[in-house]
Design a protein around this motif. Sequence first.
Motif, PDB file in Angstrom:
ATOM      1  N   UNK A  82      -9.788   2.112   6.904  1.00  0.00           N
ATOM      2  CA  UNK A  82      -9.926   1.043   7.515  1.00  0.00           C
ATOM      3  C   UNK A  82     -10.053   1.118   8.915  1.00  0.00           C
ATOM      4  N   UNK A  83      -9.550   2.032   9.482  1.00  0.00           N
ATOM      5  CA  UNK A  83      -9.564   2.336  10.880  1.00  0.00           C
ATOM      6  C   UNK A  83     -11.061   2.457  11.428  1.00  0.00           C
ATOM      7  N   UNK A  86      -3.009  -0.754  13.505  1.00  0.00           N
ATOM      8  CA  UNK A  86      -3.004  -0.364  12.067  1.00  0.00           C
ATOM      9  C   UNK A  86      -1.534  -1.004  11.557  1.00  0.00           C
ATOM     10  N   UNK A  87      -1.760  -1.926  10.451  1.00  0.00           N
ATOM     11  CA  UNK A  87      -0.458  -2.372   9.948  1.00  0.00           C
ATOM     12  C   UNK A  87      -0.481  -3.820   8.950  1.00  0.00           C
ATOM     13  N   UNK A  88       0.453  -4.165   8.728  1.00  0.00           N
ATOM     14  CA  UNK A  88       0.438  -5.515   7.779  1.00  0.00           C
ATOM     15  C   UNK A  88       0.666  -6.706   8.720  1.00  0.00           C
ATOM     16  N   UNK A  89       0.281  -7.854   8.290  1.00  0.00           N
ATOM     17  CA  UNK A  89       0.263  -9.202   8.911  1.00  0.00           C
ATOM     18  C   UNK A  89      -0.448  -9.121  10.396  1.00  0.00           C
ATOM     19  N   UNK A  90      -1.766  -9.072  10.368  1.00  0.00           N
ATOM     20  CA  UNK A  90      -2.394  -9.089  11.640  1.00  0.00           C
ATOM     21  C   UNK A  90      -2.082  -9.860  12.600  1.00  0.00           C
ATOM     22  N   UNK A  91      -1.794 -11.436  12.242  1.00  0.00           N
ATOM     23  CA  UNK A  91      -1.519 -12.330  13.309  1.00  0.00           C
ATOM     24  C   UNK A  91      -0.382 -11.790  14.442  1.00  0.00           C
ATOM     25  N   UNK A  92       0.579 -11.174  13.803  1.00  0.00           N
ATOM     26  CA  UNK A  92       1.825 -10.636  14.649  1.00  0.00           C
ATOM     27  C   UNK A  92       1.114  -9.886  16.030  1.00  0.00           C
ATOM     28  N   UNK A 103       0.843  -1.278  -0.164  1.00  0.00           N
ATOM     29  CA  UNK A 103      -0.074   0.047   0.054  1.00  0.00           C
ATOM     30  C   UNK A 103       0.733   1.286  -0.024  1.00  0.00           C
ATOM     31  N   UNK A 104       2.047   1.079   0.605  1.00  0.00           N
ATOM     32  CA  UNK A 104       2.833   2.405   0.479  1.00  0.00           C
ATOM     33  C   UNK A 104       3.226   2.732  -0.830  1.00  0.00           C
ATOM     34  N   UNK A 105       3.081   2.061  -2.093  1.00  0.00           N
ATOM     35  CA  UNK A 105       3.131   2.429  -3.399  1.00  0.00           C
ATOM     36  C   UNK A 105       2.050   3.364  -3.734  1.00  0.00           C
ATOM     37  N   UNK A 106       0.813   3.642  -3.153  1.00  0.00           N
ATOM     38  CA  UNK A 106      -0.295   4.282  -3.161  1.00  0.00           C
ATOM     39  C   UNK A 106      -0.071   5.432  -2.372  1.00  0.00           C
ATOM     40  N   UNK A 107       0.911   6.447  -2.223  1.00  0.00           N
ATOM     41  CA  UNK A 107       1.024   7.338  -1.409  1.00  0.00           C
ATOM     42  C   UNK A 107      -0.105   8.547  -1.322  1.00  0.00           C
ATOM     43  N   UNK A 108      -0.459   8.751  -2.459  1.00  0.00           N
ATOM     44  CA  UNK A 108      -1.804   9.769  -2.489  1.00  0.00           C
ATOM     45  C   UNK A 108      -2.754   9.478  -1.623  1.00  0.00           C
ATOM     46  N   UNK A 109      -3.248   8.287  -2.000  1.00  0.00           N
ATOM     47  CA  UNK A 109      -4.551   7.611  -1.495  1.00  0.00           C
ATOM     48  C   UNK A 109      -4.230   6.826   0.032  1.00  0.00           C
ATOM     49  N   UNK A 110      -3.044   6.708   0.128  1.00  0.00           N
ATOM     50  CA  UNK A 110      -2.644   6.062   1.698  1.00  0.00           C
ATOM     51  C   UNK A 110      -3.683   6.603   2.960  1.00  0.00           C
ATOM     52  N   UNK A 111      -3.638   7.877   3.074  1.00  0.00           N
ATOM     53  CA  UNK A 111      -4.290   8.362   4.388  1.00  0.00           C
ATOM     54  C   UNK A 111      -5.809   8.281   4.284  1.00  0.00           C
ATOM     55  N   UNK A 112      -6.507   8.138   3.097  1.00  0.00           N
ATOM     56  CA  UNK A 112      -7.950   7.974   3.131  1.00  0.00           C
ATOM     57  C   UNK A 112      -8.155   6.443   3.375  1.00  0.00           C
ATOM     58  N   UNK A 113      -7.316   5.596   2.925  1.00  0.00           N
ATOM     59  CA  UNK A 113      -7.342   4.134   2.939  1.00  0.00           C
ATOM     60  C   UNK A 113      -7.239   3.679   4.376  1.00  0.00           C
TER      61      UNK A 113
END
Length: 276
Positions: A68-69, A96-102, A54-64
């Motif tokens: 999600x939150x 908030x982050x990748x790999x929820x199981x951790x 998702x870091x590749x989509x910097x412009x839309x990341x805050x909205x995403x």
Amino acid sequence: MAIGACPLTKVDKILVATDGSEAARFAAQAAVELAKPCGSTVYAICVAEVPIFAAEFVETLPQLIDSLEKRANAALDEVKTIANKAGVKCETISYTGPEPYKYIIDEAIKNSVDLIILGKKGVMLGAVGKKVIGNAPCKVLVVPVGATLSFDKILIATDGSVYSQIAAAEAIGAAKRFNSELIVVSVAKKNENIPYAEESVKIVKEAAEREGVKVQTVVARGEPFEQIIDTANKNTVGLIVMGTYGRTGIEKFFMGSVTERVISTSARPVMVVRKK
């Protein structure tokens, strides 16, 4: 269904993972139903999963992330409402982050929880669920959509291993406290394995009878996960208890393949008890 007495030894703290789905609602309901007679605190956790790419989509990341939150908070509010209605203490945790199981495993360790509860829809436990079970520091209960957690009849599947014996001790303890009937099953894949299967059920049967537990035994031949589920269905059990292999490293996880297939296929709750 209300669970009248606490069937498990130590369940002071229950961690339930939610994502707001139908499966998560069944898990939350089971957590609250178990927490009430056991006097447990429920910790509800939801991870707003942001994929690594998702870091590749910097412009839309805050909205995403914001979207999600909001969903994560709504999911946690739902669990809190279920708990409040039942008079069960509930704390909510969000990440908030990748790999929820951790995050789920970290919280389980940090709060010294005694039981993790996960939901499951159809045959989909999902990668997160598998990794949680593979790395969990405690017992894990998987509740399928549509299932009712009940301790009236408990099935323990044994292969005679130390992992099965630990799970059997848990099942016997629950059956004794709840005055349940215990069904002990062992499956031989080939005819020459039948004596070993018979010996495996005999060990558990004798241990159960020493505790005054009503017990019946089944020695089946065939594919283990199919025979375990068939036995559970024929006896209309409310819970299947199984063992699994211990943790093999921080990133690695390995669930016993039979346990994994029973969880994937069963329409009944399955509790996985692990060797510490």
